[in-house]
Design a protein around this motif. Structure first.
Motif, PDB file in Angstrom:
ATOM      1  N   ALA A   1       0.848  -1.195   0.096  1.00 52.26           N
ATOM      2  CA  ALA A   1       0.042  -0.074   0.067  1.00 52.26           C
ATOM      3  C   ALA A   1       0.884   1.192  -0.052  1.00 52.26           C
ATOM      4  O   ALA A   1       0.532   2.295  -0.737  1.00 52.26           O
ATOM      5  CB  ALA A   1      -0.929  -0.109   1.268  1.00 52.26           C
ATOM      6  N   GLU A   2       1.757   1.166   0.943  1.00 53.93           N
ATOM      7  CA  GLU A   2       3.040   2.376   0.864  1.00 53.93           C
ATOM      8  C   GLU A   2       3.380   2.439  -0.437  1.00 53.93           C
ATOM      9  O   GLU A   2       3.595   3.658  -0.970  1.00 53.93           O
ATOM     10  CB  GLU A   2       4.112   2.006   1.979  1.00 53.93           C
ATOM     11  N   THR A   3       3.926   1.437  -1.199  1.00 56.93           N
ATOM     12  CA  THR A   3       4.464   1.586  -2.593  1.00 56.93           C
ATOM     13  C   THR A   3       3.578   2.342  -3.238  1.00 56.93           C
ATOM     14  O   THR A   3       4.005   3.203  -4.207  1.00 56.93           O
ATOM     15  CB  THR A   3       4.808   0.213  -3.026  1.00 56.93           C
TER      16      THR A   3
ATOM     17  N   ASN B   1       1.200   3.959  -2.781  1.00 54.25           N
ATOM     18  CA  ASN B   1       0.840   5.633  -2.503  1.00 54.25           C
ATOM     19  C   ASN B   1       2.145   6.336  -3.078  1.00 54.25           C
ATOM     20  O   ASN B   1       1.974   7.420  -3.615  1.00 54.25           O
ATOM     21  CB  ASN B   1       0.571   5.766  -1.012  1.00 54.25           C
ATOM     22  N   SER B   2       3.336   5.967  -2.780  1.00 53.03           N
ATOM     23  CA  SER B   2       4.449   6.819  -3.042  1.00 53.03           C
ATOM     24  C   SER B   2       4.334   6.955  -4.596  1.00 53.03           C
ATOM     25  O   SER B   2       4.947   7.862  -5.209  1.00 53.03           O
ATOM     26  CB  SER B   2       5.600   6.496  -2.650  1.00 53.03           C
ATOM     27  N   MET B   3       3.992   5.855  -5.392  1.00 60.71           N
ATOM     28  CA  MET B   3       3.927   5.873  -6.778  1.00 60.71           C
ATOM     29  C   MET B   3       3.110   6.909  -7.177  1.00 60.71           C
ATOM     30  O   MET B   3       3.370   7.883  -7.938  1.00 60.71           O
ATOM     31  CB  MET B   3       3.526   4.771  -7.433  1.00 60.71           C
TER      32      MET B   3
ATOM     33  N   ASP C   1       1.917   9.433  -5.527  1.00 65.48           N
ATOM     34  CA  ASP C   1       2.766  10.847  -5.204  1.00 65.48           C
ATOM     35  C   ASP C   1       3.335  11.256  -6.474  1.00 65.48           C
ATOM     36  O   ASP C   1       3.792  12.418  -6.618  1.00 65.48           O
ATOM     37  CB  ASP C   1       3.599  10.686  -3.926  1.00 65.48           C
ATOM     38  N   GLN C   2       4.123  10.472  -7.151  1.00 65.13           N
ATOM     39  CA  GLN C   2       5.221  10.581  -7.991  1.00 65.13           C
ATOM     40  C   GLN C   2       4.523  10.824  -9.389  1.00 65.13           C
ATOM     41  O   GLN C   2       5.310  11.079 -10.417  1.00 65.13           O
ATOM     42  CB  GLN C   2       6.390   9.866  -8.074  1.00 65.13           C
TER      43      GLN C   2
END
Lengths: 390, 312
Positions: A223-225, A227-229, A231-232
């Protein structure tokens, strides 16, 4: 004398212990995940008992579910009785499961479906029971090295990923795709590369961002991954992990597109689900079941030890296209699918450079799906942001 | 859909967002364990309680359609597990660490067994408070979606600190944990104080589980806790049995989960195994730096982990 007495067991104690142990075993089976789907209506008397072993739960929207759907398909065939156990770790536990399926349930055919079961577990049990046939998902069988009651099958699911890449290449507006990958092993890398090649075949400016989580099932990190994708600026994500559920749900929450893997996850992301690369084990398992019912065996080589295929031999398929897929994308995807089905083009056709600029496949060189080099892939194609070595 | 790219700003943003999203389970479990350990008992079983909480919250939310009922169910499941641990671990000469390990296995087993039918369906999720509405950047907007459970946890930490320091009940718990003999001389029932502390701590851990399955990552799978319950128990030592420091430690661990993915997403793709391991490395470092053979750890309850000799 006291010493002897300390270790003395009366007959009654022994009986009690044995009873307790067997009750525990029964309880384990009852409470565990073994279920028996009997459909023995055939006139042959004894049905053929087939055991399926899964590494995860049977309804995880992922790898194990895909296999369980295949098992459910063959359970409907008259003369076949299916026994199943889920959540079996890739340790000695799987050997025990196989032994109890053979000894207690009378299974004569076993499908240990997880990649890591093969060496040493399947090999060890296969030597113990030379009359039982083992079919392992992973394509690891080597002639002459492994026991001849072991067979192996695997699908070129990267063909489906290639088409999913075409759809993703059409859908993206930021030209950034995301790939959540578990570990940098050849099969994962091949999926990443095929997905990227597909996307870049329709949209050469596309880049794929790959992030390795390091584990097959790590929901928080997945999930964190995702989300950070997001964000980018990544606006289409796909993955190669055991259970893509969390990734699809997170992508939907972030309002970006997603492309599934292993099984159909459309219901998890009704707005953003584009398509997905799915296994289609039911056709393969049905084929095996019919051969087995016709008394063919691995041991006399009437069933091939290695079975592989892609879209054309129905090892994999695509999820139905989602609402967000445009007509143009569908047309391109279907055209590519026809080309792959007729085996007239190869995905890996030179010149292909990796993302460090090195030429991996020479111009004019064409690697068919069966090419052994592709199974040892250790590079990422040009257009992928990421590195194989951690 | 945005094409704006945050670039390197994505790393601090990702870590802040990860902290806001991922800290709540650590926070609740560590506060619960802090309460339990203050009374002199260790409850390692909170990992199992966390899973049980996550499963029951998801199941009840799915069955009733109300995520808040799910949170309540998670708390109740926690209470039940606390009751079992509280009774078993207080039998004469029983080691509470061993009971805790049994409770991890029991809790996860029960949660997996009862949770089978709930892996597939999607349960209604807890509403979020959107503090990011002012921003035009979707990344910021999504980062500032805060779970009410997280805010609740932040409120509980100073409250618990005040409870230990300034209330009679807090004093009783500390007395039971530090010097059971003195507490017994005061006429306090050690058994009851410990039982209630364990149950309350377990209740909090159950709520932490609800945050896992109903907020982030927001689904029920068997790998959902990935050891967070155990890490949170270790956090209590790291936080020196101080609720406020539990809060800081939980924030740190929540944020550390985001470091690996955030760095990979901006193109730092070397050493990701190392970055993913950063919370554990951090814990080890701090433990090594702060331990000393000359003294016991500051703040450790005097009777922590000593088996009860008798029931009173």
């Amino acid at each position: 004398m006291t010493h002897r007495q300390a270790f003395y067991l009366s007959r009654r104690q022994v009986m009690r212990g044995l009873l307790a142990a067997s009750a525990l075993g029964v309880a384990k089976f009852g409470a565990g995940c073994t279920s028996v789907n009997s459909n023995a209506t055939g006139g042959k008397g004894e049905p053929l008992t087939v055991g399926f072993i899964y590494v995860g739960p049977k309804d995880d929207y992922g790898y194990s579910q895909a296999h369980a759907l295949g098992a459910a398909a063959i359970a409907k065939i008259p003369g076949i009785r299916v026994v199943e156990e889920a959540n079996v770790a890739e340790t000695n536990a799987v050997q025990e499961t196989m032994r109890s399926m053979i000894n207690l349930d009378g299974a004569t055919v076993i499908f240990p479906t997880s990649f890591g079961y093969f060496d040493p577990h399947v090999l060890a049990v296969a030597k113990e029971f030379p009359k039982v046939q083992f079919f392992h998902a992973g394509g690891l069988y080597q002639e002459g090295v492994h026991p001849n009651n072991v067979g192996s099958y695997f699908g070129y699911i990267d063909e489906a990923q290639y088409i999913a890449g075409i759809v993703a290449g059409h859908a993206t507006q930021s030209n950034k795709l995301g790939f959540v990958a578990a570990k940098p092993i050849p099969q994962v890398l091949r999926n990443i590369n095929s997905f990227t090649l597909g996307a870049r075949s329709v949209n050469p400016t596309v880049k794929t961002q790959v992030i390795f989580t390091g584990e097959w099932s790590e929901p928080v990190k997945e999930a964190e991954t995702t989300n950070s994708m997001a964000d980018q600026g990544v606006d289409v994500v796909t993955c190669h992990v055991d259970s893509p559920k969390v990734i699809m749900e997170t992508a939907e929450k972030r309002g970006i597109y997603c492309s599934g893997y292993h099984a159909d996850q459309a219901s998890l992301a009704p707005k953003g689900y584009l398509t997905g690369a799915e296994w289609d084990w039911s056709s393969i398992y049905t084929q095996y079941a019919q051969e087995l019912l016709a008394d063919k065996t691995l041991m006399d080589d009437s069933i091939p030890h290695l079975l592989r295929g892609g879209l054309s031999s129905q090892f994999c398929k695509l999820s139905p296209y989602g609402a967000a897929v445009t007509a143009k994308a569908k047309a391109d995807a279907e055209a590519a699918k026809q080309r792959l089905l007729s085996n007239e083009v190869a995905i890996y056709k030179g010149e292909i450079k990796d993302n460090t600029g090195k030429v991996q496949i020479q111009a004019q060189q064409e690697m068919k799906q069966q090419a052994i080099e592709l199974e040892k892939m250790n590079w990422l194609v040009e257009g992928v942001d990421g590195k194989v070595t951690g | 859909m945005t094409t704006e790219v945050l670039g390197w700003w994505g790393v601090p943003l990702g870590i802040v967002a990860g902290t806001l999203r991922g800290s709540a389970p650590f926070l609740f479990v560590s506060l619960g364990e802090c309460l339990t350990e203050k009374s002199g008992k260790i409850n390692l079983g909170l990992e199992g309680t966390l899973l049980m909480g996550a499963m029951s919250a998801y199941a009840i939310s799915y069955l009733t359609g109300s995520p808040w009922l799910g949170v309540g169910a998670a708390g109740l499941a926690g209470l039940g597990f606390g009751l079992i641990h509280g009774i078993v671990a207080q039998r004469p000469r029983v080691n509470d660490v061993a009971v805790g390990i049994a409770m991890i296995i029991f809790g996860s087993g029960v949660a997996f067994f009862l949770g089978k039918p709930f892996i597939q369906p999607s349960a209604p999720q807890l509403p979020t408070l959107d503090f990011g509405a002012w921003s035009s950047l979707p990344a910021v907007e999504s980062a500032l979606k805060v779970s009410p459970l997280f805010l609740l946890g932040i409120a509980i930490a100073p409250l618990m600190q005040w409870f230990f320091r300034s209330t009679r009940w807090g004093l009783l718990i500390r007395a039971v944990g530090d010097s059971p003999d003195a507490a017994r001389a005061m006429g306090v029932s050690i058994y009851n104080v410990r039982l209630l502390s364990i149950m309350a701590g377990s209740f909090l851990a159950g709520i932490g589980g609800a945050s896992l399955s109903l907020f982030y990552p927001g689904s029920w799978t068997e790998r959902i806790s990935s050891g967070q319950g155990l890490m949170a128990v270790a956090l209590v030592i790291f936080a020196r049995w101080n609720p406020i420091q539990c809060l800081y430690a939980s924030l740190l661990f929540g944020g550390a989960q985001a470091i690996g993915p955030a760095l990979q997403s901006v193109g730092v793709d070397s050493y990701y195994y190392l970055f993913n391991a950063s919370p554990y490395i951090l814990t080890l470092l701090i433990m090594i730096l702060t331990c000393s053979p000359q003294r016991t750890l500051a703040g450790v309850p005097g009777a922590l982990g000593k088996p009860s000799e008798s029931r009173l």
